[in-house]
Design an enzyme around this catalytic site. Structure first.
Site, PDB file in Angstrom:
ATOM      1  N   ASP A  14       5.068  -6.525 -10.579  1.00 36.82           N
ATOM      2  CA  ASP A  14       4.778  -6.544 -12.014  1.00 36.82           C
ATOM      3  C   ASP A  14       5.926  -5.816 -12.715  1.00 36.82           C
ATOM      4  OD1 ASP A  14       4.361  -3.826 -11.634  1.00 36.82           O
ATOM      5  OD2 ASP A  14       2.341  -3.788 -12.464  1.00 36.82           O
ATOM      6  N   HIS A  15       5.757  -5.535 -14.017  1.00 36.88           N
ATOM      7  CA  HIS A  15       6.843  -4.903 -14.789  1.00 36.88           C
ATOM      8  C   HIS A  15       7.293  -3.575 -14.198  1.00 36.88           C
ATOM      9  CE1 HIS A  15       3.112  -3.147 -16.273  1.00 36.88           C
ATOM     10  NE2 HIS A  15       3.822  -2.116 -16.683  1.00 36.88           N
ATOM     11  N   CYS A  72       3.838  -2.784  -7.412  1.00 38.17           N
ATOM     12  CA  CYS A  72       3.401  -2.418  -8.762  1.00 38.17           C
ATOM     13  C   CYS A  72       3.581  -0.900  -8.869  1.00 38.17           C
ATOM     14  CB  CYS A  72       1.977  -2.887  -9.071  1.00 38.17           C
ATOM     15  SG  CYS A  72       0.657  -2.084  -8.156  1.00 38.17           S
ATOM     16  N   GLY A  73       2.997  -0.287  -9.868  1.00 35.47           N
ATOM     17  CA  GLY A  73       3.253   1.138 -10.073  1.00 35.47           C
ATOM     18  C   GLY A  73       2.811   1.997  -8.902  1.00 35.47           C
ATOM     19  N   THR A  74       1.566   1.808  -8.492  1.00 42.37           N
ATOM     20  CA  THR A  74       1.041   2.563  -7.345  1.00 42.37           C
ATOM     21  C   THR A  74       0.996   1.728  -6.071  1.00 42.37           C
ATOM     22  OG1 THR A  74      -1.171   1.810  -7.884  1.00 42.37           O
ATOM     23  CG2 THR A  74      -0.491   3.953  -8.796  1.00 42.37           C
ATOM     24  N   GLY A  75       1.056   0.431  -6.212  1.00 40.49           N
ATOM     25  CA  GLY A  75       0.847  -0.480  -5.084  1.00 40.49           C
ATOM     26  C   GLY A  75      -0.614  -0.853  -4.916  1.00 40.49           C
ATOM     27  N   GLY A  77      -3.045  -1.906  -7.248  1.00 36.86           N
ATOM     28  CA  GLY A  77      -3.517  -3.111  -7.933  1.00 36.86           C
ATOM     29  C   GLY A  77      -2.994  -4.390  -7.314  1.00 36.86           C
ATOM     30  N   HIS A 105      -0.369  -2.519  14.557  1.00 33.57           N
ATOM     31  CA  HIS A 105      -1.825  -2.550  14.699  1.00 33.57           C
ATOM     32  C   HIS A 105      -2.501  -3.575  13.793  1.00 33.57           C
ATOM     33  CE1 HIS A 105      -2.442   1.708  16.611  1.00 33.57           C
ATOM     34  NE2 HIS A 105      -1.493   1.018  17.203  1.00 33.57           N
ATOM     35  N   ARG A 116       6.134   3.854  -8.613  1.00 31.21           N
ATOM     36  CA  ARG A 116       6.032   5.148  -9.307  1.00 31.21           C
ATOM     37  C   ARG A 116       5.774   6.290  -8.337  1.00 31.21           C
ATOM     38  NH1 ARG A 116       2.316   2.598 -14.102  1.00 31.21           N
ATOM     39  NH2 ARG A 116       4.025   1.693 -15.278  1.00 31.21           N
ATOM     40  N   ARG A 139      -5.777  -5.242  22.030  1.00 28.60           N
ATOM     41  CA  ARG A 139      -7.034  -4.848  21.381  1.00 28.60           C
ATOM     42  C   ARG A 139      -6.960  -5.010  19.857  1.00 28.60           C
ATOM     43  NH1 ARG A 139      -4.055  -0.364  22.192  1.00 28.60           N
ATOM     44  NH2 ARG A 139      -4.113   1.341  20.679  1.00 28.60           N
ATOM     45  N   HIS A 140      -5.751  -4.979  19.332  1.00 27.37           N
ATOM     46  CA  HIS A 140      -5.606  -5.115  17.875  1.00 27.37           C
ATOM     47  C   HIS A 140      -5.901  -6.540  17.417  1.00 27.37           C
ATOM     48  CE1 HIS A 140      -4.116  -1.110  17.992  1.00 27.37           C
ATOM     49  NE2 HIS A 140      -3.137  -1.447  18.819  1.00 27.37           N
TER      50      HIS A 140
HETATM   51  C1  RB5 Z   1       0.717  -0.788 -14.701  1.00 27.13           C
HETATM   52  O1  RB5 Z   1       0.775   0.187 -15.679  1.00 27.13           O
HETATM   53  C2  RB5 Z   1       0.017  -0.251 -13.464  1.00 27.13           C
HETATM   54  O2  RB5 Z   1      -1.329  -0.088 -13.706  1.00 27.13           O
HETATM   55  C3  RB5 Z   1       0.253  -1.170 -12.275  1.00 27.13           C
HETATM   56  O3  RB5 Z   1       1.613  -1.296 -12.056  1.00 27.13           O
HETATM   57  C4  RB5 Z   1      -0.327  -0.692 -10.953  1.00 27.13           C
HETATM   58  O4  RB5 Z   1       0.041   0.619 -10.681  1.00 27.13           O
HETATM   59  C5  RB5 Z   1      -1.771  -0.925 -10.767  1.00 27.13           C
HETATM   60  O5  RB5 Z   1      -2.346  -0.643  -9.709  1.00 27.13           O
END
Ligand code: RB5
Length: 157
Positions: A14-15, A72-75, A77, A105, A116, A139-140
């Site tokens: 994403d952005h 994405c920002g945190t991965g 979503g 595994h 981020r 096993r995996h």
């Molecule tokens: C976008 O602001 C943010 O929510 C998205 O990149 C991601 O981190 C969601 O999980």
């Protein structure tokens, strides 16, 4: 490149993942991988991570020698969204150690990164490990088959 068959990578974001996506694409291209860059081109205007998983998934599902990278920002979503697609097994990795187990595994076929929360140089090491590590089977495999049973029963989860 590693000793397994992974030579092709499709990378989406994403952005918030645009910059890291470009950096990883350049890094992998320089190492000799075939890299397809898709997803957001924005980098500034906010967009929606669920919009960027389907094309990536289609590449991965249609080519056994290809894996995906989704950012994405945190991965979180983009990983949740990607996991809804049957046959896509995303793994959010925060270290090379986690990436190692995601492949050995879990046989993950999409590496998920949070732009981020993961520094560029750490991301490179995570990517290297993910691409150079093979599934262990044994096993995996039994456990992966159980995941596939859940997929059949409930749809992708
Ligand atoms: C976008 O602001 C943010 O929510 C998205 O990149 C991601 O981190 C969601 O999980």
């Amino acid at each position: 490149m590693g000793e397994n068959n992974i030579q092709k990578v499709v990378i989406t974001s994403d952005h918030s993942g645009v910059l890291l996506k470009k950096e990883i694409a350049n890094y992998l291209t320089a190492k000799g991988y075939e890299v397809i860059v898709i997803g957001s081109q924005s980098g500034t205007a906010p967009d929606d991570y669920p919009d960027f998983v389907e094309p990536m998934a289609n590449y991965v599902l249609n080519d056994k020698n290809m894996v995906g990278i989704a950012i994405c920002g945190t991965g979180i979503g983009i990983g949740i969204a990607a996991a809804k697609i049957k046959g896509i097994y995303p793994a959010l990795c925060s270290s090379p150690e986690v990436a190692f187990f995601a492949r050995t595994h879990n046989d993950a076929n999409v590496l998920v990164l949070g732009s981020r929360v993961t520094a560029k140089n750490t991301a490179y090491k995570i990517v290297d490990t993910f691409l150079e590590t093979s599934f262990e089977g044994g096993r995996h495999k039994r456990r992966i088959d159980k995941i596939k049973n859940l997929e059949k029963k409930y749809g992708a989860i």
